[in-house]
Scaffold this active site. Structure first.
Site, PDB file in Angstrom:
ATOM      1  N   GLY A  59       2.668   5.756  14.362  1.00 41.20           N
ATOM      2  CA  GLY A  59       2.348   5.225  15.695  1.00 41.20           C
ATOM      3  C   GLY A  59       0.886   4.855  15.870  1.00 41.20           C
TER       4      GLY A  59
ATOM      5  N   GLY B 163      -0.837   3.359  13.377  1.00 39.65           N
ATOM      6  CA  GLY B 163      -1.133   2.361  12.349  1.00 39.65           C
ATOM      7  C   GLY B 163      -1.257   0.944  12.901  1.00 39.65           C
ATOM      8  CG  ASP B 164      -2.426  -3.593  11.375  1.00 34.53           C
ATOM      9  OD1 ASP B 164      -3.394  -3.949  12.060  1.00 34.53           O
ATOM     10  OD2 ASP B 164      -1.576  -4.399  10.920  1.00 34.53           O
ATOM     11  CG  LEU B 165       4.205  -3.095  12.400  1.00 35.84           C
ATOM     12  CD1 LEU B 165       4.050  -4.605  12.304  1.00 35.84           C
ATOM     13  CD2 LEU B 165       5.395  -2.648  11.558  1.00 35.84           C
TER      14      LEU B 165
ATOM     15  NE  ARG C  47      -4.114   1.449  15.536  1.00 38.90           N
ATOM     16  CZ  ARG C  47      -5.013   0.663  14.960  1.00 38.90           C
ATOM     17  NH1 ARG C  47      -5.751  -0.145  15.689  1.00 38.90           N
ATOM     18  NH2 ARG C  47      -5.186   0.675  13.664  1.00 38.90           N
TER      19      ARG C  47
ATOM     20  NE  ARG D 205      -1.509  11.302   6.882  1.00 37.06           N
ATOM     21  CZ  ARG D 205      -2.101  10.724   5.852  1.00 37.06           C
ATOM     22  NH1 ARG D 205      -2.142  11.340   4.696  1.00 37.06           N
ATOM     23  NH2 ARG D 205      -2.645   9.530   5.954  1.00 37.06           N
TER      24      ARG D 205
ATOM     25  CD  GLU E 160       1.464 -16.299   6.540  1.00 33.57           C
ATOM     26  OE1 GLU E 160       1.155 -15.513   7.437  1.00 33.57           O
ATOM     27  OE2 GLU E 160       1.739 -15.942   5.388  1.00 33.57           O
TER      28      GLU E 160
ATOM     29  CG  HIS F 148       9.964 -13.123   6.349  1.00 34.61           C
ATOM     30  ND1 HIS F 148      10.574 -12.030   6.913  1.00 34.61           N
ATOM     31  CD2 HIS F 148       8.661 -12.791   6.209  1.00 34.61           C
ATOM     32  CE1 HIS F 148       9.667 -11.079   7.104  1.00 34.61           C
ATOM     33  NE2 HIS F 148       8.503 -11.511   6.682  1.00 34.61           N
TER      34      HIS F 148
END
Ligand SMILES: NC(=O)C1=CN([C@@H]2O[C@H](COP(=O)(O)OP(=O)(O)OC[C@H]3O[C@@H](n4cnc5c(N)ncnc54)[C@H](OP(=O)(O)O)[C@@H]3O)[C@@H](O)[C@H]2O)C=CC1
Ligand SMILES: O=C1O[C@H](COP(=O)(O)O)[C@@H](O)[C@H](O)[C@H]1O
Length: 483
Positions: A18, A20-22, A24, A51, A216, A240
């Protein structure tokens, strides 16, 4: 036009990773938007777990910053943000150890929908599943959401499926491919199966070829360590672009339900031909004046990993034999553009002068930016100059066609998380689907590894290596422009 927001049942959603980057950048800002839209019940709870020794207030402060950074100002209403944050909790946990599990067991309610989002590195997926089971936290109705990458080859994907299956049934496992949550991807199914217009023509008799591009502008940036072990084939094509190909090529499912849709996608993957080396172009971006090259980003001077790939894929079934699918994806390209282009064949016989200017129809399905669809049709050029033909777009940009609601589509993650809470697996990959995708991908990767093939360098800000253009030119075709 007013879109309908159907509130979901109350839930406890535990987000492992929760902090981490993804979590947030995507998951929590997405959940905030669902809260703002009125879809999240007032007694639903989101529990961050990692942790780091945070308490509820520390986690709320972290996510307040995420909302400020990743949610546009006009959607950040102070009272709504506070109310959303009040539904957030945090508990420290070690996925590999015993710390925190008893506390989590007491925290999670058994009388609401339980979902556990594995937003941690893939090496921890098995540990989390095993501990949820061992500590009797999960019930037979709990759902687990598993991030990508789901394995790095067939063997590791099978091993991961097996370890998850020790603790959870298939109906509880939600393997995320966020492309399936993109609005236009779902619209592809609506266009194909809710209109009479396209499906009768949707086959090798009328379609010349299909192009799927995910371009991209960003490089691999700080993800060089992960990316160098992966490359565009594992990072994008196996998941994807494969999903986009499946939805474009599959037979009509009998119902819009999880297994009916996934059965049809699986049949497509199993019908894919092996791809010979001459049908593959791999590239690596070079440096430009102020940006590092792929090699510098990956910190591996000997890297043979591709940041670009283009390939011609054939499908051996009655519907598609003879109609190639060209796939292309890469980083540091000229523009950010994802689209599926269906190029129809020419009319069998033209009644007009040879130089009248007739063009074959093209249906372009734009995933991003400017989600929408564009069908090019040929009409008479207005005016008295005789029968001159011109192709014009029947453009359906969702924002124009549907008003502001059309532009305000939920982000892929928000849509998919709500599907998890609703218990709808249609837009998630089934275990056998993922394994079939690796079974097709593995020999292609092994081929270039055994030959020691190196990717060619390409200039950033272009459409990739020249050879990728040749892949179509030699078939008398050309890529759509990357804008
Ligand atoms: N970031 C992205 O854009 C994307 C990410 N993904 C996938 O999502 C997952 C998460 O990625 P990302 O957020 O970038 O990774 P990060 O490295 O940013 O975050 C990892 C999270 O896991 C926690 N964590 C690490 N070790 C443990 C442990 N032993 N026990 C409990 N928690 C632990 C960390 O917190 P702490 O250190 O406090 O424990 C942190 O919250 C990965 O599988 C990735 O492949 C997929 C697509 C895009
Ligand atoms: O999964 C991934 O997707 C992103 C591209 O996603 P998009 O929604 O921004 O199109 C890609 O950059 C990343 O490398 C890959 O891991």
């Amino acid at each position: 036009m007013v879109s309908r927001v159907i509130p979901v049942e109350s839930f406890d959603l535990v987000i492992f990773g929760g902090t981490g980057d993804l979590a947030r950048r995507k998951i929590l800002p997405g959940l905030y938007r669902r809260f703002l839209a009125g879809q999240m019940p007032k007694d639903a709870r989101i529990i961050g777990a990692a942790r780091s020794e945070l308490d509820d207030d520390g986690f709320r402060a972290l996510i307040r910053e995420s909302i400020e950074e990743f949610v546009p100002e006009k959607k950040r209403k102070p009272k709504t943000v506070d109310a959303f944050l009040a539904q957030l909790h945090y508990t420290p946990i070690d996925a590999k150890g015993s710390g925190g599990w008893e506390t989590l067991a007491k925290l999670v309610r058994k009388d609401v929908v339980q979902a556990f989002y594995f937003s941690v590195g893939p090496s921890l997926f098995g540990d989390l599943a095993t501990r949820l089971h061992k500590h009797k936290i999960a019930t037979p109705d709990s759902r687990i959401v598993v991030e990508k990458p789901f394995g790095r080859d067939l063997e590791s994907a099978k091993a991961l499926n097996a370890v998850l299956a020790d603790s959870f049934d298939e109906h509880q496992i939600y393997r995320i491919d966020h492309y399936l949550g993109k609005e236009t991807v779902q619209n592809l199914m609506a266009v194909r199966f809710a209109n009479m217009l396209f499906e009768p023509l949707w086959n090798a008799q009328y379609i010349d070829h299909v192009q799927i591009t995910v371009a991209e502008t960003v490089g691999v940036g700080g993800r060089g360590g992960y990316y160098d072990k992966s490359g565009a084939m594992r990072d994008m094509i196996q998941n994807h672009l494969m999903q986009l190909l499946c939805l474009t090529a599959m037979e009509p499912p009998s119902r819009f339900d999880p297994d009916a849709v996934r059965d049809e996608k699986l049949k497509v993957i199993r019908a894919l031909d092996p791809v010979p080396s001459e049908n593959i172009v791999r590239g690596q971006y070079a440096a430009d004046k102020d940006q590092a090259s792929y090699i510098e980003h990956s910190e591996n001077p000997a890297s043979k990993t591709e940041s670009f790939i283009a390939m011609k894929v054939d499908i051996s079934n009655w519907r598609w034999k003879g109609t190639p699918f060209y796939l292309r994806t890469g980083k540091r390209l000229k523009g950010r553009m994802s689209e599926i282009v269906v190029q129809f064949k020419d009319v069998p016989h033209s009644i007009f002068e040879e130089d009248a200017g007739s063009k074959a129809n093209v249906l372009a399905i734009r995933l991003q930016p400017d989600e929408g669809m564009d069908l090019r049709v040929t009409i008479k050029e207005p005016g008295p100059g005789g029968m001159r033909l011109v192709d014009v777009p029947l453009d359906m940009t969702f924002a124009d066609a549907l008003g502001p609601e059309g532009a305000d589509v939920p982000d892929a993650y928000e849509r998919l998380i709500m599907d998890v809470i609703r218990g709808n697996q249609t837009l998630f990959m089934r275990g056998d689907e993922v394994e079939a995708a690796w079974a097709w991908t593995d020999p292609i990767i092994e081929g270039w590894q055994n030959r020691g093939d190196k990717p060619v360098q390409y200039e950033p800000g272009t459409t990739g290596p020249e050879d990728a253009l040749m892949l179509l030119h030699r078939d008398g075709r050309r890529w759509r422009e990357i804008k």
